[in-house]
Design an enzyme around this catalytic site. Structure first.
Site, PDB file in Angstrom:
ATOM      1  N   CYS A  58      21.468   4.054  25.027  1.00  9.25           N
ATOM      2  CA  CYS A  58      21.272   2.869  24.199  1.00  9.25           C
ATOM      3  C   CYS A  58      21.096   3.264  22.731  1.00  9.25           C
ATOM      4  O   CYS A  58      22.033   3.730  22.111  1.00  9.25           O
ATOM      5  CB  CYS A  58      20.095   2.050  24.741  1.00  9.25           C
ATOM      6  SG  CYS A  58      20.028   0.371  24.094  1.00  9.25           S
TER       7      CYS A  58
ATOM      8  N   HIS B 198      20.915   1.661  30.890  1.00 10.53           N
ATOM      9  CA  HIS B 198      19.721   2.504  30.998  1.00 10.53           C
ATOM     10  C   HIS B 198      19.524   3.117  32.379  1.00 10.53           C
ATOM     11  O   HIS B 198      18.869   2.511  33.224  1.00 10.53           O
ATOM     12  CB  HIS B 198      18.482   1.675  30.653  1.00 10.53           C
ATOM     13  CG  HIS B 198      18.390   1.314  29.214  1.00 10.53           C
ATOM     14  ND1 HIS B 198      17.616   2.010  28.314  1.00 10.53           N
ATOM     15  CD2 HIS B 198      18.994   0.341  28.514  1.00 10.53           C
ATOM     16  CE1 HIS B 198      17.735   1.469  27.114  1.00 10.53           C
ATOM     17  NE2 HIS B 198      18.562   0.446  27.207  1.00 10.53           N
TER      18      HIS B 198
ATOM     19  N   GLU C 164      17.506   5.449  33.150  1.00  8.21           N
ATOM     20  CA  GLU C 164      16.090   5.808  33.368  1.00  8.21           C
ATOM     21  C   GLU C 164      15.277   4.644  33.932  1.00  8.21           C
ATOM     22  O   GLU C 164      14.167   4.853  34.408  1.00  8.21           O
ATOM     23  CB  GLU C 164      15.468   6.328  32.063  1.00  8.21           C
ATOM     24  CG  GLU C 164      15.016   5.288  31.053  1.00  8.21           C
ATOM     25  CD  GLU C 164      16.157   4.640  30.268  1.00  8.21           C
ATOM     26  OE1 GLU C 164      17.325   4.824  30.651  1.00  8.21           O
ATOM     27  OE2 GLU C 164      15.868   3.938  29.277  1.00  8.21           O
TER      28      GLU C 164
END
Lengths: 81, 240
Positions: free
Chosen positions: B101, B210, B212
């Protein structure tokens, strides 16, 4: 103190949805006759010391490496008198 | 702020690989990224934007957020921080670097990856689970996936529209450097549905969604599709 103005605009081929949104709002607000709107950024630099060729070259370098991203943006540098 | 590191003996037993996670003023996802690294079996090492050395990390993640408030352009100011000078130099020598990002935006601003990120074509912040296709499973950050594999991970941004000139796009396609593509509706107007790209060497990867946030079944998408990014780099480091 000398003032230098750097204008940064998206390149013509890059879609500018912010400019489009402004353009679309115009008729609603009673502003007719505007064919297109492109939105950009203006930087006003107050320059210390003499505004000689060397100083202007540094400002050009600043615009090219930092103020504008030349992948997507064009810029102009001009002395504001 | 002082840098600290934390270790967890991970399930893969690769706990000695040190993965740095950079925190800039305005970074949001550094903690989640550290956690994802630990879950994958690595050691997460905090890096601060003013750090002038990389604390001997084996790889680096630039986490998501709004570094320096996205002032000027997303990633434009971060790119000139002391830690980035080290990372840019390291990346050119093969250090694995993942930009997620805002991290992806920093990588394009650093010219480690081509192109640029712009405001979403619909001008809205978007936050949703996003289906992607892994197009290149040979990079340092994607080798745990199969080429063509579909994954679903969160997407959340307003400056997510990937742009580059036609020649660059053709080059990326021809060299297999489009690493991820959006599936379903294009969420932001990214050219050729590009969600993420890699450099030619495969050590530098950037993407807008994302991974994560998708590493544990109980939170996020309810799947662990993002964990593979972090196991990939650990695998890469062990085999290097």
């Amino acid at each position: 103190m000398a003032r230098v103005v750097v204008d940064v605009m998206l390149k013509p081929e890059i879609l500018d949805p912010q400019g489009q949104a402004v353009h679309r709002a115009l008729p609603r607000l009673g502003f007719e006759g505007i064919a297109d709107v492109r939105q950009g950024k203006r930087f006003e630099l107050e320059v210390e010391g003499p505004l000689d060729d060397a100083a202007l070259a540094r400002i050009h370098e600043m615009a090219e490496t930092f103020l504008a991203n030349t992948v997507i943006e064009d810029f102009t540098v001009r002395v504001d008198s | 702020m002082t840098a600290t590191s934390s270790t967890a003996a991970g399930p893969t037993g690769l706990g000695n690989a040190r993965i740095g996670v950079v925190t800039f003023p305005g970074t949001l996802d550094d903690r989640d990224t550290q956690r994802a690294i630990r879950l994958a079996g690595g050691e997460a090492v905090e890096l601060w934007h003013r750090d002038k050395d990389l604390k001997q990390v084996d790889a680096v993640v630039l986490a998501g957020g709004f570094s320096y408030g996205d002032y000027l352009r997303a990633g434009a100011i971060s790119r000139f921080s002391p830690v980035m000078e080290m990372i840019i130099e390291g990346a050119r020598q093969g250090l694995p670097v993942l930009g997620i990002c805002n991290g992806f935006q920093i990588l394009t601003e650093s010219h480690l990856l081509p192109g640029a990120m712009l405001r979403n074509n619909h001008l809205h912040f978007i936050c949703r689970d996003q289906r992607l296709r892994v197009e290149n499973a040979d990079t340092a950050w994607t080798n745990s996936y199969e080429a063509g594999q579909e994954i679903s991970i969160p997407l959340k941004n307003i400056d997510g529209r990937y742009v580059a000139d036609e020649r660059t796009l053709d080059e990326l396609e021809a060299e297999g450097r489009v690493a991820f593509r959006y599936l379903g509706m294009n969420p932001n107007g990214s050219l050729r549905d590009i969600a993420g790209i890699t450099n030619a060497a495969g050590n530098v990867v950037g993407l807008m969604p994302h991974p994560e946030h998708a590493v544990e079944p109980l939170i996020g998408t309810g799947r662990t599709d993002g964990l593979g990014f972090f196991t990939s780099v650990l695998k890469q480091l062990v085999s290097a």
